[in-house]
Design an enzyme around this catalytic site. Sequence first.
Site, PDB file in Angstrom:
ATOM      1  N   MET A 198      64.502 102.464  -3.934  1.00 53.72           N
ATOM      2  CA  MET A 198      64.729 101.016  -3.958  1.00 53.72           C
ATOM      3  C   MET A 198      65.699 100.589  -2.866  1.00 53.72           C
ATOM      4  O   MET A 198      66.473 101.391  -2.356  1.00 53.72           O
ATOM      5  CB  MET A 198      65.274 100.591  -5.316  1.00 53.72           C
ATOM      6  N   CYS A 199      65.636  99.292  -2.543  1.00 51.10           N
ATOM      7  CA  CYS A 199      66.583  98.678  -1.628  1.00 51.10           C
ATOM      8  C   CYS A 199      66.745  97.219  -2.052  1.00 51.10           C
ATOM      9  O   CYS A 199      66.581  96.890  -3.224  1.00 51.10           O
ATOM     10  CB  CYS A 199      66.112  98.808  -0.176  1.00 51.10           C
ATOM     11  N   ARG A 200      67.033  96.342  -1.119  1.00 45.31           N
ATOM     12  CA  ARG A 200      67.219  94.930  -1.454  1.00 45.31           C
ATOM     13  C   ARG A 200      65.894  94.239  -1.738  1.00 45.31           C
ATOM     14  O   ARG A 200      65.745  93.546  -2.726  1.00 45.31           O
ATOM     15  CB  ARG A 200      67.950  94.217  -0.311  1.00 45.31           C
ATOM     16  N   GLY A 256      62.558  95.871  -0.738  1.00 48.90           N
ATOM     17  CA  GLY A 256      61.419  96.779  -0.699  1.00 48.90           C
ATOM     18  C   GLY A 256      61.036  97.233   0.687  1.00 48.90           C
ATOM     19  O   GLY A 256      60.194  98.117   0.840  1.00 48.90           O
ATOM     20  N   ILE A 274      65.975  95.017  -5.421  1.00 51.23           N
ATOM     21  CA  ILE A 274      66.933  94.474  -6.381  1.00 51.23           C
ATOM     22  C   ILE A 274      66.801  92.957  -6.493  1.00 51.23           C
ATOM     23  O   ILE A 274      67.164  92.375  -7.522  1.00 51.23           O
ATOM     24  CB  ILE A 274      68.382  94.916  -6.060  1.00 51.23           C
TER      25      ILE A 274
END
Length: 104
Positions: free
Chosen positions: A61-63, A65, A90
């Site tokens: 995951m990241c901010r 995608g 997120i």
Amino acid sequence: MKEISVQELKDKLDSGEDFQLIDVREDFEYETSNLGGKHIPLGGILIEADQVAKDKPVVIMCRSGKRSSVALHQLEAQGYTNLYNLTGGILAWQAQIDPTISVY
């Protein structure tokens, strides 16, 4: 590239399923808010690839995608076949699961 929705991730967390969650955001982003995953910033994902499980599903995951998809492709090039990208990152988690989580 295999993907997983934030609802599917929540279901995995709620059920106690055995998987690994890796967050590839930068330090300040992870400190602002995180879902408890292992923190390996994108720039170090190949250096720390030995910390990425090969024997169970791994959700990256990241901010939003985008960085997680880059990490996923880099790891797949190293032979990983058990990776899933968290669609929307997120930001999607905040929008769909937990509106109280801090995002930037």
